[in-house]
Design an enzyme around this catalytic site. Structure first.
Site, PDB file in Angstrom:
ATOM      1  N   GLY A 137       0.791  -1.223   0.000  1.00 47.92           N
ATOM      2  CA  GLY A 137       0.000   0.000   0.000  1.00 47.92           C
ATOM      3  C   GLY A 137       0.823   1.273   0.000  1.00 47.92           C
ATOM      4  CB  CYS A 138      -0.254   4.756   0.698  1.00 50.05           C
ATOM      5  SG  CYS A 138      -1.669   4.811  -0.420  1.00 50.05           S
ATOM      6  CG  ASN A 139       2.469   1.154   4.429  1.00 47.34           C
ATOM      7  OD1 ASN A 139       1.264   0.975   4.323  1.00 47.34           O
ATOM      8  ND2 ASN A 139       3.328   0.153   4.469  1.00 47.34           N
ATOM      9  CG  MET A 369       0.424   7.932   7.320  1.00 46.12           C
ATOM     10  SD  MET A 369       1.138   9.282   6.333  1.00 46.12           S
ATOM     11  CE  MET A 369      -0.333  10.211   5.913  1.00 46.12           C
TER      12      MET A 369
END
Length: 382
Positions: A137-139, A369
């Protein structure tokens, strides 16, 4: 840390086509006032996207999961290649200098992954070490950078590349639901490549030895040939001092990319409480990062934060006591590109570097995050 791995250069890429939020509403004929409000109050002006093909009646086709995967592969390779080439040009290196390639993506699943495909397409040495970080994901950009920094630290003078490749257009479901509309209003396509190198170790006693033909020294021509605007001639970028991670198990389902039986494809899900959960834990994560360093929040001069969305940014600001100026590049990237998932923070770093405002001895924090729910941080110094 003595001689920490350092950022040597950066390159970014976005699709040739982009759309404003209003254009997206018009493209799909969205009239529901609730959904229109989500799009128009997102603090996003434009995003790079590759939309489904047009049908004879002017509507957009419904793409199968197979077609979306093809889009992920083709668009990802194109953007990844462009970002890598821009990054290598930035540091004055060539493809022959690359010794380690780490590819990050969340918007599709490939086996073999982007690392193998890019090595073949670009003609990178077949002995190049590689890693694919998929589905985090975005992290994930900072999770991957931890691995890249570790490899660079173990191989002084050799060039490591990380490239985040996110074809978010290949993960969209257009079903008219609020769940999908929130996602569709937020993400954009993009790729960012980062070059990392550990300075060559000081020379020891003279010992005759065969030269390492493949090694790239920090003192070699490419490392000093091109320096980022605002950085001293011959100097590398910030050193990567420390990484920290904070997972919030109670919010493990708050951000998901999972199978949608009704649509017959994968789709994103974002819980409305995500911004507040992330914000509430950001101070804890920062405390962990700075623990044992002798530094406090006031010692951090520069903040490079993931462009997760307007509410996420506002929540992090409030909990960490940051000013609008502190997150100017985070909000600027969101405005101009939307949320580019794992590569968003690198777009912000590129803008910070271009300003030329960093000074030797200053500290910065990188923050991403994503699913888990997770907050990742890195402490850097110039």
């Amino acid at each position: 840390m003595e001689n920490p791995p350092q950022i040597a250069g950066i390159g970014t890429a976005v699709p040739m086509t982009s759309y404003t939020q209003q254009e997206m509403l018009d493209e799909f004929g969205i009239t529901d006032p609730r959904i229109r409000s989500v799009f128009l109050n997102s603090a996003i002006e434009r995003r790079g996207l590759t939309l489904p093909p047009l049908m004879p009646d002017g509507s957009r086709a419904t793409e199968t999961q197979g077609q979306l995967l093809k889009k992920h592969t083709e668009n990802g390779l194109a953007m990844g290649r462009e970002a890598i080439e821009a990054c290598l040009k930035d540091v004055g290196a060539t493809l022959a200098d690359v010794r380690y390639l780490c590819c990050v993506t969340t918007t599709g699943l490939l086996t073999p992954g982007f690392s193998a495909l890019l090595i073949k397409e670009l003609g990178i040495d077949v002995h190049c070490s590689r890693l694919d970080v998929v589905g985090m994901g975005c992290n994930a950009g900072l999770n991957a950078l931890t691995a890249v920094a570790g490899w660079a630290n173990a191989h002084p003078g050799e060039l490591a590349l990380m490239v985040c490749i996110e074809a978010c257009s290949a993960a969209y479901v257009f079903d008219g639901t609020m769940r999908s509309s929130v996602v569709n209003s937020l993400f954009g396509d993009g790729s960012a490549a980062l070059a990392v190198i550990s300075p060559a170790e000081p020379a020891g006693p003279a010992v005759p030895a065969e030269p390492a033909v493949s090694a790239v020294s920090a003192d070699s021509g490419w490392s000093a040939a091109r320096r980022p605007a605002g950085e001293a001639a011959g100097a590398l970028g910030p050193g990567l001092l420390k990484f920290s991670s904070c997972i919030i198990p109670d919010a493990v389902d708050a951000m998901r990319y999972d199978w949608d039986d009704a649509q017959g494809k994968f789709s994103f899900y974002l819980d409305p409480e995500v911004p507040y959960v992330v914000g509430a834990h950001s101070e804890i994560a920062l405390g962990r990062l700075l623990e044992g360093t002798g530094l406090s929040r006031s010692d951090i001069s520069h903040w490079v934060i993931h462009s997760g969305g307007k509410k996420v940014i506002d929540s992090v600001r409030a909990n960490l006591g940051l000013s609008r100026h502190d997150v100017r590049h985070t909000t600027g990237v969101l405005r101009d590109h939307g949320n580019i998932s794992s590569g968003s923070f690198l777009f912000s770093y590129e803008r910070l570097r271009a300003e030329g405002v960093t000074a030797p001895g200053e500290y910065g924090v990188f923050m991403t995050m994503g699913p888990g729910s997770t907050i990742e941080m890195a402490l850097v110094s110039w």
